[in-house]
Design a protein around this motif. Structure first.
Motif, short mmCIF file in Angstrom:
data_model
loop_
_atom_site.label_atom_id
_atom_site.label_comp_id
_atom_site.label_asym_id
_atom_site.label_seq_id
_atom_site.Cartn_x
_atom_site.Cartn_y
_atom_site.Cartn_z
N GLN A 337 0.85 -1.19 0.00
CA GLN A 337 0.00 0.00 0.00
C GLN A 337 0.89 1.25 0.00
OE1 GLN A 337 -3.45 -0.39 -0.24
NE2 GLN A 337 -2.76 -2.51 -0.51
N ILE A 338 0.31 2.38 -0.40
CA ILE A 338 1.04 3.63 -0.43
C ILE A 338 0.99 4.28 0.95
CG2 ILE A 338 1.20 5.93 -1.44
CD1 ILE A 338 0.02 4.74 -4.00
N HIS A 339 2.15 4.65 1.45
CA HIS A 339 2.27 5.28 2.77
C HIS A 339 3.03 6.60 2.63
CE1 HIS A 339 1.08 1.61 5.06
NE2 HIS A 339 1.58 1.01 4.00
N TYR A 340 2.95 7.40 3.67
CA TYR A 340 3.73 8.62 3.77
C TYR A 340 4.79 8.43 4.86
CZ TYR A 340 0.73 11.49 0.78
OH TYR A 340 0.05 12.01 -0.29
N GLU A 341 5.96 8.99 4.62
CA GLU A 341 7.01 8.94 5.63
C GLU A 341 6.52 9.55 6.94
OE1 GLU A 341 9.96 11.32 3.82
OE2 GLU A 341 10.81 9.72 2.61
N TRP A 374 17.75 3.75 9.42
CA TRP A 374 17.53 2.42 8.84
C TRP A 374 16.78 1.49 9.78
CZ3 TRP A 374 23.24 3.07 7.32
CH2 TRP A 374 23.32 3.76 6.11
N ILE A 375 17.08 1.56 11.07
CA ILE A 375 16.31 0.67 11.96
C ILE A 375 14.88 1.19 12.12
CG2 ILE A 375 18.31 -0.26 13.17
CD1 ILE A 375 17.80 1.60 15.47
N TYR A 376 14.68 2.49 12.00
CA TYR A 376 13.32 3.02 12.02
C TYR A 376 12.57 2.60 10.76
CZ TYR A 376 14.09 6.03 16.12
OH TYR A 376 14.33 6.49 17.38
N SER A 377 13.28 2.58 9.61
CA SER A 377 12.67 2.14 8.37
C SER A 377 12.27 0.67 8.45
CB SER A 377 13.63 2.36 7.20
OG SER A 377 13.05 1.98 5.97
N LEU A 378 13.11 -0.16 9.06
CA LEU A 378 12.76 -1.57 9.25
C LEU A 378 11.55 -1.71 10.16
CD1 LEU A 378 16.33 -3.10 9.67
CD2 LEU A 378 14.78 -3.42 7.73
N LYS A 383 5.45 -2.62 10.90
CA LYS A 383 4.09 -2.10 11.11
C LYS A 383 3.21 -2.35 9.88
CE LYS A 383 5.17 2.13 12.15
NZ LYS A 383 4.97 3.56 12.47
N GLU A 384 3.81 -2.26 8.71
CA GLU A 384 3.04 -2.42 7.48
C GLU A 384 2.76 -3.88 7.14
OE1 GLU A 384 5.60 1.41 5.98
OE2 GLU A 384 5.98 -0.58 5.13
N GLY A 385 3.77 -4.72 7.28
CA GLY A 385 3.66 -6.09 6.81
C GLY A 385 3.42 -7.13 7.88
N GLY A 386 3.60 -6.77 9.14
CA GLY A 386 3.34 -7.71 10.23
C GLY A 386 4.57 -8.40 10.78
N GLU A 424 11.07 0.46 23.02
CA GLU A 424 10.08 -0.53 23.43
C GLU A 424 9.33 -1.10 22.24
OE1 GLU A 424 10.35 2.50 24.73
OE2 GLU A 424 11.03 2.13 26.79
N LYS A 425 9.05 -0.24 21.25
CA LYS A 425 8.36 -0.71 20.05
C LYS A 425 9.25 -1.64 19.24
CE LYS A 425 5.40 3.38 19.69
NZ LYS A 425 5.04 4.57 18.87
N LEU A 426 10.54 -1.37 19.21
CA LEU A 426 11.46 -2.25 18.51
C LEU A 426 11.52 -3.62 19.17
CD1 LEU A 426 14.47 0.13 17.73
CD2 LEU A 426 12.68 -0.63 16.17
N LEU A 427 11.50 -3.63 20.49
CA LEU A 427 11.51 -4.91 21.21
C LEU A 427 10.24 -5.70 20.91
CD1 LEU A 427 12.91 -6.81 23.18
CD2 LEU A 427 11.86 -5.54 25.06
#
Length: 661
Positions: A337-341, A374-378, A383-386, A424-427
């Motif tokens: 899907q199309i997302h915004y940064e 880059w880790i934020y992009s991952l 969030k997008e793909g599960g 915490e979200k990364l964990l």
């Protein structure tokens, strides 16, 4: 005489001059030592074309279409050119991309649209490539910005200057890469827009483009699936446009933007170059960007080959991942899907299984800001793909290679203080991505994405082993998952979640289940827990056959022996040449090695971390002792924060090994 690399202002970076007793000498900057031809031979799979650091466009010649050594589209042993396409992968073992091919020619439409060339008439440097195309004697120059490619073609005087745009051009069709659909739309006599959709390593890879020409053209012919099409639009699976510019008295300049989102994205991306009026300004800007980027490390060496190898490695280490969001912030996410940064720009081409080992640790040292991005992009991909991405390619889960290596980047970034706003979200993303998710597995069963959540993870949770009679690559998966589970523990400990760390402790030790004391090797087990009888420690199998790979680095096209792997093998060289290496990303500690350079400075904010190597020579190949900020190291390790703080690391070399204090 030693050769030094100095940090200089951009206005003076191309050539500096200084007087000495013998007259005028030229002082090179880091960018002058880069040779993009290194790695284009043997199985390095790099390309020589024009690109800026982490650019979306890699405008490069395609000389080979099929086979393993066509992965980047170019191989040094070739003498033919099919044209110049705008997207390429660097150093990979699988081919993809090769989008939107341009081939200039003269005269009538050729029966076989392919040119020949000689390396004697070929030039490659950061942000610039040129070649003379035969039989037409057209000098072709290429450059690039972040999201656009720039062409300059010098046709012979008096010739009918023409161009083919080929949307049916595909790299590695024998490996499953194929075109699904495409179209070309002639907007006016100076503008073309178009689109193509391919499937292959990336299951769904749409590319939209906009081409703007400095001179008006006439349509010679539009083709769709081998048939001539009237009018100004052609659609099909194999679309070409043949254009004529007549006789030209000066070079033809063309700028091309690309987008994975839509036509509007390509138009928006074209606007980023509105202040660059000419090809020369684009090439000059690309040179400046590379000069700034490579100046993050200055080295000293008396060996010219070391300087060339080092800064070419630095160059290759800054090609991937590539920016994936358009200039307006839109991008295609892992859910297609199309997302915004939001928190960061979107990136793609994360060769995670390769690059977690040395490339990401290097980047945390020389570019912590992008390492955070880059880790934020991952995380956005999660969030997008599960699930956290695994070798994400243009918004696709490819599932390539072993385990769940995004965990290594997250753990390394977090323990180095680069995940300050969302740890915490990364964990949470880590726990979900390493745990068996049957619904996700079933949803993607039969696709490449299935390998992001394969049954290996299920067996690990149920039995503590990955049985060889149920899963391919059982030992590799078992060992790597143990490391990634250890990475999760480091993240939990960093956040003070000792309970979670304790829960995963045993899983991080599952590597012990593969050790066979009778052979001294890690060995596969079957579903009943017994050792696999077909074990042969003298045989190596990589996917489909024997796989033997060594590592050496030479300043030649064949100088990278094996796939360069999106900067990983270059980063391995850089860190090793500097004299230290991070053995286990996630533990911010570096181990001492044998430096190749005679000295170095690594930029850290407004300061430097310096390396001095005393008595360095081929004979004095052993480290006698090391001193950090005036204090002798009491072992072979130092910590990441000691690099960040600046200071000086000194190596004292000798012809015999030293003893640990």
């Amino acid at each position: 005489m030693h050769r030094y690399i100095f940090l200089v202002t951009i206005s003076a970076i191309i050539t500096m001059q200084a007087c000495n007793e013998t007259g005028i000498i030229a002082v090179k900057g880091p960018v002058d030592y880069v040779d993009p031809m290194i790695g284009t031979g043997f199985h390095g799979h790099t390309y020589p074309g024009a690109v800026v650091p982490f650019g979306r466009v890699q405008l490069s010649p395609d000389t080979r279409l099929e086979g393993w050594d066509a992965s980047s589209g170019y191989h040094y042993s070739d003498s033919t050119i099919y044209g110049f396409s705008h997207t390429h992968l660097s150093g990979t073992g699988i081919g993809d991309m090769g989008d939107i091919l341009f081939l200039p020619f003269t005269g009538d439409i050729p029966s076989e649209p392919v040119a020949t060339f000689s390396h004697d008439n070929e030039t490659a440097r950061p942000g610039y490539y040129s070649v003379l195309l035969k039989p037409w004697d057209i000098n072709c120059e290429l450059s690039a910005t972040l999201r656009t490619g720039w062409h300059r073609y010098s046709y012979p005087e008096g010739s009918n200057s023409s161009l083919m745009i080929d949307l049916g051009h595909v790299l590695q069709t024998t490996w499953g890469h194929r075109l699904e659909e495409s179209y070309i739309n002639i907007i006016d006599d100076k503008t073309i827009e178009g689109y193509r959709l391919t499937t292959g390593w990336a299951a769904c890879d749409p590319v939209y483009f906009r081409a703007e020409f400095a001179r008006p053209f006439e349509i010679i012919q539009l083709e769709a699936d081998g048939k001539s099409v009237p009018g100004s639009r052609a659609e099909g699976r194999d679309v070409r446009a043949w254009l004529s510019f007549g006789e030209l008295s000066s070079p033809l300049e063309i700028k091309v933007s690309v987008s994975a989102v839509d036509e509007q994205g390509a138009r928006v991306n074209m606007q980023e170059v509105s202040d660059l009026e000419s090809f020369d300004r684009v090439a000059g800007k690309a040179w400046e960007l590379w000069s700034e980027t490579l100046a993050s490390i200055e080295i000293e060496s008396s060996d010219e080959s070391v300087l060339t190898n080092f800064y070419t490695a630095m160059y290759h280490a800054h090609l991937s991942p590539m920016i994936f969001s358009d200039a307006d912030g839109r991008y295609v996410g892992m859910d297609r899907q199309i997302h915004y940064e939001t928190n960061t720009r979107a990136y793609t081409v994360f060769s995670l299984w390769d690059t977690f080992r040395a490339w990401y640790p290097l980047m945390t040292i020389i570019d912590p800001s992008k390492s955070r991005e880059w880790i934020y992009s991952l995380y956005d991909g999660y969030k997008e793909g599960g699930l956290l991405p695994k070798w994400p390619l243009t918004g696709n889960y490819t599932g390539t290679m072993v385990g769940y290596p995004a965990l290594s980047l997250l753990a390394d970034g977090m323990t180095k203080g680069l995940a300050d706003s969302i740890p915490e979200k990364l964990l949470e993303a880590a726990v979900v991505s390493v745990s068996w998710q049957p619904d996700w597995h079933d949803k993607h069963k039969g696709s490449r994405a299935e390998n992001v959540m394969p049954e290996h993870i299920m067996y690990k949770e149920l039995t503590g082993i990955v049985p060889v009679d149920a899963c391919v690559g059982s030992v590799s998966w078992g060992l790597e998952m143990a490391y990634y589970d250890w990475c999760l523990i480091q993240m939990a400990k960093y956040l003070g979640d000792e309970q979670l760390a304790d829960e995963w402790h045993d899983r991080s030790l599952y590597y012990r289940n593969y050790y066979d004391p009778s052979t001294g090797f890690m060995r596969a087990r079957t579903s009943d827990g017994n050792w696999f009888e077909g074990f042969n420690p003298n045989y190596s199998d990589h996917e489909a056959g024997e796989y033997i790979e060594g590592n050496f680095y030479l300043p030649t096209p064949e100088g990278i022996i094996g796939n360069e792997d999106c900067g990983q093998m270059s980063a391995w060289y850089i860190l090793s040449a500097l004299g230290f290496y991070q053995i286990a990303p996630g533990n911010p500690v570096y181990d001492i090695g044998r430096p190749v350079v005679d000295g170095a400075r690594i930029r850290q904010g407004d300061g430097w971390f310096s390396i001095k190597v005393h008595n360095n020579s081929r004979r004095n190949k052993y480290v006698e002792r090391t001193v950090l900020n005036g204090q002798e190291l009491k072992g072979l390790q130092f910590r990441h924060e000691e690099i960040k703080a600046g200071g000086t690391l000194e190596f004292f070399m000798a012809s015999e090994p030293g003893k640990l204090p």
